[in-house]
Motif scaffolding. Structure first.
Motif, PDB file in Angstrom:
ATOM      1  N   ASN A 175       5.802  18.355   2.542  1.00 40.81           N
ATOM      2  CA  ASN A 175       5.840  17.068   1.853  1.00 40.81           C
ATOM      3  C   ASN A 175       6.647  17.147   0.557  1.00 40.81           C
ATOM      4  N   ALA A 224      10.096  15.106  -0.270  1.00 36.29           N
ATOM      5  CA  ALA A 224      10.229  14.268  -1.460  1.00 36.29           C
ATOM      6  C   ALA A 224      11.477  14.629  -2.269  1.00 36.29           C
ATOM      7  N   TRP A 237       6.533   9.540  -5.948  1.00 41.12           N
ATOM      8  CA  TRP A 237       6.508   9.133  -4.533  1.00 41.12           C
ATOM      9  C   TRP A 237       5.398   9.858  -3.770  1.00 41.12           C
ATOM     10  N   LEU A 238       5.225  11.139  -4.048  1.00 39.45           N
ATOM     11  CA  LEU A 238       4.159  11.905  -3.385  1.00 39.45           C
ATOM     12  C   LEU A 238       2.790  11.317  -3.685  1.00 39.45           C
ATOM     13  N   GLU A 289       2.127   8.219  -4.505  1.00 34.93           N
ATOM     14  CA  GLU A 289       2.023   6.930  -3.811  1.00 34.93           C
ATOM     15  C   GLU A 289       1.706   7.129  -2.334  1.00 34.93           C
ATOM     16  N   GLN A 290       2.369   8.100  -1.708  1.00 30.98           N
ATOM     17  CA  GLN A 290       2.126   8.354  -0.295  1.00 30.98           C
ATOM     18  C   GLN A 290       0.712   8.882  -0.067  1.00 30.98           C
ATOM     19  N   LYS A 297      -1.747   5.987  -0.277  1.00 31.78           N
ATOM     20  CA  LYS A 297      -1.782   5.197   0.957  1.00 31.78           C
ATOM     21  C   LYS A 297      -2.489   5.944   2.066  1.00 31.78           C
ATOM     22  N   GLU A 298      -2.152   7.231   2.192  1.00 29.05           N
ATOM     23  CA  GLU A 298      -2.774   8.049   3.225  1.00 29.05           C
ATOM     24  C   GLU A 298      -4.274   8.190   2.968  1.00 29.05           C
TER      25      GLU A 298
END
Length: 306
Positions: A53, A57, A71-72, A74-75, A78-79
Motif C-alpha cells: 500500500n 501511494a 491518501w493512505l 483516507e483509504q 474508507k476501508e
C-alpha cells in the motif's frame, strides 16, 4: 581489407555499445530505486501500513510523501468503515480500560476489540489513549465553570461523536484502527469526574500496561473520590482504595456505621479491607481520618448493569 572483416569489426562495436548502454541505465535506475526505498521505509514507519500500500501511494503521487500519507489515511478510513459494517455483528468483549487523572479531574474509558492479541497491539493501545484524552478534554471544556462535584457517564454514540484535537471524531478514529487491524472494535463507555479543591481522586488499574503517556491501561480500573487523609499519604491511600474496589467489586458505598454481613458483603465501607484484613474499609478510613464519597469500577467485557 576485406568487406567481411570490416563487417565483423562494425558488428563487434555495435555489440559493445548495446551492452554498455544498459549498464548505464541500470546504474542510474539503481540510484532511483534506493531513493524510493528510503521514502518507502519512512512512509511505512510514519503510517504502519503495508509495503504494498505504501509503494502504491508513492507511485500514485510521484514520491510526494505528504500526499501519499494523506491518501493512505483516507483509504484506510474508507476501508475501516467498510470493515466495520461487515464486522458489526461480531462480539467484541476483549480490550482495555484507559484511565487518566488530571488536575481535580479524571476520565476512565472502556474500548473493546475481539481478541486479546489485538488488545496487546500498539495501534489499539494508541486508540485507547486517544479516546481517554479526548474524553477528559471534553469534560474539561464542558465543565470549566463548575466548582462542585461533577460526574458524567457516556456510552456508545455519545462517545463516538466526541472530537479529537486534530478535528476528527472518535468514530472516524475507530474506523481507521479497524481498517488497520481488521477486527471489530467499539467504544463501550466512559465516566468523567470533576471534584472541588478539598476533595481527592484515587485510582488504580489492574494489569497495567507500560506506557510512555500518563494514560494507564489494563483489564480493570477504579476511580475513588475521598476527603481527608494524612498529608503526603493521599496518593497511597487512593491507590489502596482503588485496589480494594477492583479486587472486591463492591456495588454500593454504604455508611461508616454499617455492620458487615460476611463474605457476601457488597457495600464498600463494611467490606473487609484487602490491604488490612483485620479491619473493615470504614475502620481503616477512620484511622486515616478520611471518608470515601463515591467510586467507579470498570471491568473489561462485563455486561452493563452487572
Amino acid at each position: 581489407m576485406s568487406l567481411a572483416f570490416i563487417f565483423r569489426m562494425a558488428t563487434r562495436e555495435a555489440v559493445k555499445v548495446s551492452i554498455g548502454q544498459p549498464v548505464l541505465c541500470l546504474h542510474s535506475g539503481f540510484q532511483l530505486l534506493a531513493a524510493d526505498k528510503a521514502l518507502l521505509m519512512k512512509l511505512r514507519k510514519n503510517t504502519g501500513y503495508t509495503f504494498i500500500n505504501c509503494k502504491k501511494a508513492l507511485e500514485k503521487f510521484e514520491n510526494d510523501i505528504a500526499q501519499a500519507e494523506s491518501w493512505l489515511h483516507e483509504q484506510a478510513q474508507k476501508e475501516g468503515w467498510a470493515k466495520a459494517s461487515k464486522l458489526e455483528g461480531r462480539k467484541a468483549k476483549e480490550g482495555l480500560i484507559g484511565l487518566l487523572v488530571g488536575n481535580q479531574t479524571a476520565a476512565m474509558v472502556e474500548v473493546n476489540c475481539e481478541t486479546d492479541f489485538v488488545a496487546r497491539n500498539e495501534k489499539f493501545q494508541q486508540l485507547v489513549k486517544d479516546v481517554t484524552l479526548a474524553t477528559l478534554a471534553h469534560h474539561q471544556n464542558k465543565n470549566q465553570s463548575q466548582t462542585g462535584y461533577v460526574k458524567s457517564v457516556l456510552v456508545g454514540d455519545e462517545l463516538n461523536k466526541l472530537m479529537m484535537a486534530e478535528g476528527s471524531s472518535l468514530a472516524d478514529h475507530v474506523a481507521l484502527t479497524i481498517g488497520r487491524l481488521g477486527e471489530n472494535m467499539s467504544l463501550k463507555r466512559a465516566v468523567t469526574l470533576g471534584v472541588p479543591a478539598e476533595w481527592h481522586i484515587g485510582s488504580y488499574v489492574h494489569g497495567n500496561i507500560s506506557s510512555q503517556t500518563k494514560v494507564s491501561m489494563g483489564r480493570y480500573g477504579a476511580l475513588v473520590i475521598f476527603q481527608g487523609g494524612k498529608d503526603g499519604e493521599r496518593d497511597t491511600l487512593g491507590r489502596k482504595l482503588g485496589q480494594h474496589i477492583v479486587g472486591e467489586a463492591p456495588l454500593s458505598l454504604g455508611n461508616m456505621d454499617d455492620l458487615p454481613c460476611g463474605e457476601s458483603e457488597t457495600r464498600l465501607l463494611p467490606q473487609t479491607f484487602l490491604a488490612d484484613p483485620s479491619r473493615t474499609v470504614a475502620q481503616f478510613l477512620k484511622g486515616q481520618q478520611a471518608r470515601v464519597l463515591d467510586f467507579v469500577r470498570f471491568q473489561c467485557g462485563e455486561t452493563l448493569g452487572e
